[in-house]
Design a protein around this motif. Structure first.
Motif, mmCIF file in Angstrom:
data_model
loop_
_atom_site.group_PDB
_atom_site.id
_atom_site.type_symbol
_atom_site.label_atom_id
_atom_site.label_comp_id
_atom_site.label_asym_id
_atom_site.label_seq_id
_atom_site.Cartn_x
_atom_site.Cartn_y
_atom_site.Cartn_z
ATOM 1 N N LYS A 117 -21.102 62.834 -5.633
ATOM 2 C CA LYS A 117 -20.256 62.907 -4.381
ATOM 3 C C LYS A 117 -19.750 61.563 -4.353
ATOM 4 O O LYS A 117 -19.031 60.942 -3.276
ATOM 5 C CB LYS A 117 -21.334 62.845 -3.129
ATOM 6 C CG LYS A 117 -21.865 64.319 -3.075
ATOM 7 C CD LYS A 117 -22.601 64.402 -1.683
ATOM 8 C CE LYS A 117 -23.283 65.589 -1.364
ATOM 9 N NZ LYS A 117 -24.094 65.857 -0.318
ATOM 10 N N GLY A 118 -19.529 61.141 -5.683
ATOM 11 C CA GLY A 118 -18.444 59.696 -5.802
ATOM 12 C C GLY A 118 -19.455 58.575 -6.357
ATOM 13 O O GLY A 118 -20.680 58.634 -6.236
ATOM 14 N N ASP B 64 -28.979 66.787 -1.678
ATOM 15 C CA ASP B 64 -27.846 67.754 -2.421
ATOM 16 C C ASP B 64 -26.900 67.126 -3.341
ATOM 17 O O ASP B 64 -25.739 67.286 -3.219
ATOM 18 C CB ASP B 64 -26.975 68.900 -1.625
ATOM 19 C CG ASP B 64 -27.958 69.949 -0.640
ATOM 20 O OD1 ASP B 64 -28.894 70.451 -1.511
ATOM 21 O OD2 ASP B 64 -28.041 69.728 0.288
ATOM 22 N N THR B 65 -27.290 65.898 -3.927
ATOM 23 C CA THR B 65 -26.634 64.736 -4.543
ATOM 24 C C THR B 65 -27.164 64.640 -5.937
ATOM 25 O O THR B 65 -28.380 64.109 -5.992
ATOM 26 C CB THR B 65 -26.185 63.677 -3.552
ATOM 27 O OG1 THR B 65 -25.881 63.883 -2.304
ATOM 28 C CG2 THR B 65 -25.303 62.668 -4.169
ATOM 29 N N ASN B 66 -26.372 64.840 -6.944
ATOM 30 C CA ASN B 66 -26.949 64.433 -8.188
ATOM 31 C C ASN B 66 -26.376 63.283 -8.681
ATOM 32 O O ASN B 66 -25.275 62.725 -8.330
ATOM 33 C CB ASN B 66 -26.300 65.589 -9.343
ATOM 34 C CG ASN B 66 -26.923 67.031 -8.945
ATOM 35 O OD1 ASN B 66 -27.959 67.248 -8.767
ATOM 36 N ND2 ASN B 66 -26.112 67.968 -9.189
ATOM 37 N N VAL B 67 -27.562 62.519 -9.330
ATOM 38 C CA VAL B 67 -27.171 61.153 -10.183
ATOM 39 C C VAL B 67 -26.654 61.325 -11.595
ATOM 40 O O VAL B 67 -27.121 62.007 -12.196
ATOM 41 C CB VAL B 67 -28.410 60.309 -9.875
ATOM 42 C CG1 VAL B 67 -28.004 58.978 -10.790
ATOM 43 C CG2 VAL B 67 -29.174 60.089 -8.756
ATOM 44 N N GLU B 68 -25.566 60.757 -11.620
ATOM 45 C CA GLU B 68 -24.762 61.193 -12.698
ATOM 46 C C GLU B 68 -24.822 59.875 -13.767
ATOM 47 O O GLU B 68 -24.561 60.167 -14.980
ATOM 48 C CB GLU B 68 -23.427 61.635 -12.549
ATOM 49 C CG GLU B 68 -23.345 62.911 -11.739
ATOM 50 C CD GLU B 68 -21.890 63.395 -11.579
ATOM 51 O OE1 GLU B 68 -21.022 62.958 -11.491
ATOM 52 O OE2 GLU B 68 -21.954 64.664 -11.004
ATOM 53 N N ARG C 192 -31.463 65.201 -5.222
ATOM 54 C CA ARG C 192 -30.503 66.305 -5.787
ATOM 55 C C ARG C 192 -31.131 67.496 -5.018
ATOM 56 O O ARG C 192 -30.236 68.657 -4.860
ATOM 57 C CB ARG C 192 -30.870 66.719 -7.169
ATOM 58 C CG ARG C 192 -32.251 67.023 -7.542
ATOM 59 C CD ARG C 192 -32.408 66.861 -9.254
ATOM 60 N NE ARG C 192 -33.534 66.886 -9.633
ATOM 61 C CZ ARG C 192 -34.021 68.447 -10.058
ATOM 62 N NH1 ARG C 192 -33.285 69.374 -9.999
ATOM 63 N NH2 ARG C 192 -35.261 68.502 -10.536
ATOM 64 N N HIS C 193 -32.214 67.552 -4.493
ATOM 65 C CA HIS C 193 -32.607 68.637 -3.564
ATOM 66 C C HIS C 193 -32.300 68.698 -2.128
ATOM 67 O O HIS C 193 -31.869 67.437 -1.705
ATOM 68 C CB HIS C 193 -34.455 68.843 -3.699
ATOM 69 C CG HIS C 193 -34.779 69.222 -4.942
ATOM 70 N ND1 HIS C 193 -35.453 68.333 -5.807
ATOM 71 C CD2 HIS C 193 -34.883 70.646 -5.498
ATOM 72 C CE1 HIS C 193 -35.538 68.976 -6.773
ATOM 73 N NE2 HIS C 193 -35.236 70.280 -6.787
ATOM 74 N N PRO C 194 -32.463 69.701 -1.399
ATOM 75 C CA PRO C 194 -31.587 69.532 -0.048
ATOM 76 C C PRO C 194 -32.843 68.799 1.130
ATOM 77 O O PRO C 194 -32.562 68.405 2.214
ATOM 78 C CB PRO C 194 -31.731 71.030 0.482
ATOM 79 C CG PRO C 194 -32.645 71.745 -0.531
ATOM 80 C CD PRO C 194 -32.748 71.230 -1.594
ATOM 81 N N GLY D 291 -34.077 59.373 -6.205
ATOM 82 C CA GLY D 291 -35.122 60.268 -6.085
ATOM 83 C C GLY D 291 -36.001 60.202 -4.790
ATOM 84 O O GLY D 291 -36.512 59.110 -4.553
ATOM 85 N N ALA D 292 -36.300 61.357 -4.150
ATOM 86 C CA ALA D 292 -36.996 61.165 -2.794
ATOM 87 C C ALA D 292 -38.158 62.327 -3.080
ATOM 88 O O ALA D 292 -38.600 63.053 -2.187
ATOM 89 C CB ALA D 292 -35.938 62.040 -2.044
#
Length: 416
Positions: free
Chosen positions: A242-243, A222-226, A31-33, A7-8
Motif C-alpha cells: 500500500k506504498g 491486509d498489507t504485505n511488507v515488500e 498481511r492478514h485481515p 507482523g501482528a
C-alpha cells in the motif's frame, strides 16, 4: 519515535504494546485481515517455561533417526535439496552437542520465566481475558524408564529456577484429577506448578484492541511488507503493498516469513518453518476433561483446557511453507485424547488447523538491533512463541529505549 512493527502475531502485538506504552507512535503492518491469524492462531496453548529445552541436542539426533522408521513418532522430515533447508540443517547439527544444548536451554529458560511474569503483569494491569489457567502443567510418561529419563531431564531446569515435582501415578492424579479415567496407561510424570495455559489468539486480539484504545497503536491490515528503503545504514521507510511508510525505527516480527524477508534485505536470519497441527474441540462433558495443561511425553502430544474447549497439538514436520493438512494428520492426537479423557470430546466437532513455527537452529529467538542502526528483530521463537512473547516485547522495548533490560541479554541479541 515513529516505529513500525512488521507482523501482528502474538510476538509482534506484544512488542507494539510495550513500545507504545513507552510513548512511541506505533503502527503494526500485517498481511492478514486481523491480528494472530498466522502462527499465533492456534497452538498448544501452553505458557510453559517447563518446555524450555532446546530442540537441538544429542537426543534430537536420535529422535530424527527413529522418525525415519516410525512415522507415528511425531517428527516428520520431508527431505529437500533446498539450499535454505540444507544450511539450516547444518547449523542445527552444529548445535546438537551437549554443551550447546545446555547453553541454549539456559537462555530459553531465562526468557521464558521472565515472560511468564510479563504475561501475568499484563493480565493484572489490563484485565484482558484469554481463558487463562494458572494451575500448572503436567508432563507425564507411560513407562518407568521414560519417567526416569524425564526426571533427569527436568532436574536441570529445576536447578535453574523452575519449580518441578517428580510425581508417581497417585500424586499425578491428585494434581490432575482429569486423568483419573486414563486407566493404567500413565506411570507418573513431572508437575510444573509455575507453568500455565491460555489462548494466544484471544490474548493477541484483545491486547491489540487495548493497544489501539489506550496507546493509539495503528494496525494496517491486509498489507504485505515488500522491502526497506535504507540510507546511510538506517531504515528510512518500509515498502508495502500500500506504498512506502516512513519511520524512525522498525521491528521484524513476521514469524516463519522472517527468514525470507531477512535474506531479501541482507540480514543473516536462519529462521525455518516447522509445521505443527492442532485440533480445538468443545468438551462434551467438561467434568471428563483436564483441569490444566499437559504433555503426553511418549506420544509427543500436548493439550490445554481453554474454557470449555480442549486444544490438542502435535507434530514437528519439516515441509517448507506447506500449511495444508488432512484428517490422518490428527489421528494420533485424537487417539491420545480418547485414551486420556474418554467421553470428553467428539472429534467430528473439531476445528483442524496446521501452522508454521519460526525455528532458529539453536531454538533461541533473536531480539535486538541488526546491521541497520534502527532496524530490530523480535522473531525466531519456535514452538514457545506464546510463552516468550511478552517477555520478548518488554526486553525489546528496553533495548530500543537504551535501558538496561530486566534480564541478562546474553544469548538473545542478534550477532553483528
Amino acid at each position: 519515535m515513529k516505529i513500525l512493527v512488521l507482523g501482528a502475531g502474538v510476538v509482534g502485538t506484544a512488542a507494539a504494546y510495550y513500545l507504545a506504552r513507552d510513548g512511541h507512535e506505533v503502527t503494526v503492518i500485517e498481511r492478514h485481515p486481523a491480528p494472530a491469524r498466522g502462527t499465533s492462531y492456534s497452538n498448544a496453548g501452553l505458557v510453559s517455561p517447563g518446555d524450555a529445552f532446546a530442540w537441538a541436542s544429542p537426543g534430537a539426533l536420535r529422535t530424527f533417526v527413529k522418525s525415519i522408521f516410525n512415522p507415528d513418532l511425531g517428527v516428520k522430515l520431508r527431505p529437500s535439496l533446498n539450499p535454505v533447508f540444507l544450511s539450516w540443517t547444518w547449523r542445527f547439527l552444529l548445535q546438537c552437542t551437549e554443551a550447546r544444548a545446555y547453553a541454549n536451554t539456559d537462555v530459553k529458560l531465562r526468557l521464558a520465566l521472565y515472560s511468564r511474569e510479563c504475561i501475568n503483569e499484563i493480565s493484572a494491569e489490563t484485565g484482558v481475558d484469554f481463558d487463562e489457567r494458572r494451575r500448572g502443567i503436567v508432563y507425564f510418561y507411560r513407562d518407568q524408564k521414560s519417567l526416569d529419563n524425564g526426571a533427569q531431564h527436568f532436574r536441570y531446569i529445576g536447578e535453574r529456577g523452575l519449580e518441578v515435582e517428580v510425581v508417581d501415578r497417585k500424586r499425578l492424579l491428585e494434581v490432575e484429577p482429569g486423568l483419573a479415567s486414563s486407566g493404567d496407561r500413565i506411570v507418573g510424570g513431572i508437575y510444573s506448578p509455575m507453568d500455565q495455559t491460555g489462548d494466544s489468539r484471544m490474548f493477541a486480539t484483545k491486547l491489540a484492541q487495548l493497544a489501539v484504545e489506550r496507546h493509539g497503536v495503528k494496525f494496517m491490515r491486509d498489507t504485505n511488507v515488500e522491502g526497506l528503503d535504507v540510507e546511510g545504514g538506517r531504515v528510512r521507510a518500509v515498502r508495502t503493498s500500500k506504498g512506502s511508510i516512513a519511520c524512525d525505527a522498525a521491528v521484524l516480527s513476521m514469524g516463519p516469513e522472517s527468514g525470507v524477508f531477512g535474506r531479501k534485505i541482507g540480514i543473516d536470519l536462519p529462521v525455518y518453518p516447522v509445521k505443527g497441527y492442532t485440533a480445538t474441540i468443545p468438551l462434551e462433558d467438561p467434568e471428563k476433561g483436564p483441569t490444566m495443561g499437559g504433555v503426553d511425553e511418549d506420544r509427543y502430544v500436548a493439550y490445554s483446557r481453554l474454557g470449555n474447549r480442549l486444544r490438542l497439538a502435535s507434530t514437528a514436520e519439516f515441509a517448507g511453507f506447506d500449511r495444508t493438512h488432512k484428517p490422518s494428520d490428527f489421528a494420533r492426537m485424537f487417539r491420545s485424547a480418547h485414551e486420556l479423557f474418554p467421553g470428553a470430546i467428539d472429534e467430528k466437532k473439531a476445528e483442524l488447523w496446521a501452522g508454521l513455527r519460526p525455528m532458529m537452529p539453536n531454538s533461541v529467538p533473536a531480539i535486538g538491533r541488526t546491521r541497520y542502526d534502527n532496524f530490530y528483530l523480535d522473531t525466531g521463537h519456535g514452538h514457545v512463541g506464546w510463552t516468550m512473547a511478552c517477555g520478548s516485547g518488554k526486553f525489546l522495548s528496553d533495548i530500543v529505549a537504551g535501558r538496561k533490560p530486566d534480564i541478562d541479554p546474553q544469548g538473545l541479541l542478534p550477532k553483528a
